[in-house]
Write an enzyme that holds these catalytic residues in place. Structure first.
Site, PDB file in Angstrom:
ATOM      1  CE  LYS A  26      18.679  11.404 -11.010  1.00 19.47           C
ATOM      2  NZ  LYS A  26      18.380  11.967  -9.686  1.00 19.47           N
ATOM      3  CG  HIS A  63      17.545  17.618  -1.840  1.00 17.39           C
ATOM      4  ND1 HIS A  63      17.908  18.243  -3.003  1.00 17.39           N
ATOM      5  CD2 HIS A  63      17.148  16.370  -2.200  1.00 17.39           C
ATOM      6  CE1 HIS A  63      17.737  17.432  -4.028  1.00 17.39           C
ATOM      7  NE2 HIS A  63      17.269  16.287  -3.569  1.00 17.39           N
ATOM      8  NE  ARG A  77      10.430  14.071  -4.879  1.00 20.15           N
ATOM      9  CZ  ARG A  77      11.292  14.134  -5.872  1.00 20.15           C
ATOM     10  NH1 ARG A  77      11.720  15.297  -6.283  1.00 20.15           N
ATOM     11  NH2 ARG A  77      11.725  13.039  -6.478  1.00 20.15           N
TER      12      ARG A  77
HETATM   13  O1  PNS Z   1      19.272  11.704  -5.994  1.00 18.03           O
HETATM   14  P1  PNS Z   1      19.318  10.362  -6.686  1.00 18.03           P
HETATM   15  O2  PNS Z   1      19.946  10.475  -8.062  1.00 18.03           O
HETATM   16  O3  PNS Z   1      17.967   9.700  -6.739  1.00 18.03           O
HETATM   17  O4  PNS Z   1      20.272   9.447  -5.778  1.00 18.03           O
HETATM   18  C1  PNS Z   1      20.514   8.102  -6.154  1.00 18.03           C
HETATM   19  C2  PNS Z   1      21.761   7.572  -5.452  1.00 18.03           C
HETATM   20  C3  PNS Z   1      22.972   8.434  -5.826  1.00 18.03           C
HETATM   21  C4  PNS Z   1      21.548   7.604  -3.942  1.00 18.03           C
HETATM   22  C5  PNS Z   1      21.957   6.116  -5.951  1.00 18.03           C
HETATM   23  O5  PNS Z   1      22.105   6.131  -7.350  1.00 18.03           O
HETATM   24  C6  PNS Z   1      23.164   5.463  -5.304  1.00 18.03           C
HETATM   25  O6  PNS Z   1      23.080   4.998  -4.173  1.00 18.03           O
HETATM   26  N1  PNS Z   1      24.289   5.444  -6.059  1.00 18.03           N
HETATM   27  C7  PNS Z   1      25.530   4.870  -5.588  1.00 18.03           C
HETATM   28  C8  PNS Z   1      25.728   3.454  -6.135  1.00 18.03           C
HETATM   29  C9  PNS Z   1      24.918   2.464  -5.303  1.00 18.03           C
HETATM   30  O7  PNS Z   1      25.201   2.216  -4.146  1.00 18.03           O
HETATM   31  N2  PNS Z   1      23.842   1.928  -5.927  1.00 18.03           N
HETATM   32  C10 PNS Z   1      22.942   1.015  -5.265  1.00 18.03           C
HETATM   33  C11 PNS Z   1      23.245  -0.438  -5.568  1.00 18.03           C
HETATM   34  S1  PNS Z   1      23.304  -0.810  -7.288  1.00 18.03           S
END
Ligand code: PNS
Length: 162
Positions: A41, A17, A92
């Site tokens: 998660k 990251h 990745r």
């Molecule tokens: O590191 P991750 O868990 O792959 O990150 C995923 C994340 C947190 C970026 C994604 O789940 C997210 O954007 N969550 C916020 C809610 C949202 O905007 N979801 C997208 C439309 S449903």
């Protein structure tokens, strides 16, 4: 000012990251790391802990261009409220790409100016993920190459308090 947001769970932040955010900060004038909630998660670290671990892993010079925030809710709502158009995502594997491509389309559908910029991970971090780090740590594997020192310490502290 050209600003991008780098959203994710960061449970915990890894060297992979940090590589992505530092490379993004060479392209954009400012990068906001958005520590967020992925409803799929269960987290080891709280939202606040995840945010603080990233802040602690950056030097004061890096923090001049990189801001770390945490929030719940939709990414696009934060972008709308703060006038941000660019999303940074690290890739990745092909599996990452399939999921992230859909997210990119969805986010642009929800907020038309939102464009996702994909940065391929650096080779040495292509296998590194937060879940791999946690699993390896759980089996007493050596994680020193994969996480910054504050995360290494925080994982040991978490285990000692269990
Ligand atoms: O590191 P991750 O868990 O792959 O990150 C995923 C994340 C947190 C970026 C994604 O789940 C997210 O954007 N969550 C916020 C809610 C949202 O905007 N979801 C997208 C439309 S449903």
């Amino acid at each position: 000012m050209t600003v991008a947001i780098y959203p994710g769970s960061f449970d915990p932040v890894t060297n992979g990251h940090l590589d992505v955010v530092l490379r993004a900060s060479d392209i954009f004038e400012k990068v906001i790391v958005g520590v967020m909630v992925n409803p799929k998660k269960n987290y080891l670290f709280s939202l606040e802990e995840r945010k603080n671990l990233i802040i602690d892993s950056l030097t004061s010079e890096q923090r001049q261009k990189i801001e770390v925030v945490s929030f719940e809710g939709l990414l696009v709502d934060y972008m709308k409220n703060n006038g941000i158009k660019a999303i940074i995502k690290g890739l990745r594997t092909e599996m990452d790409y399939q999921y992230e491509f859909q997210m990119a389309l969805l986010n642009r559908r929800l907020h038309t100016p939102a464009e996702t910029i994909f940065l391929p991970t650096s080779e040495q971090y292509s296998l590194v993920s937060s879940s791999m780090v946690k699993e390896l740590f759980g089996f007493n594997g050596d994680i020193t190459d994969f996480v910054p020192p504050p995360v290494y310490q925080a994982l040991h502290k978490k285990r000692d308090s269990l």
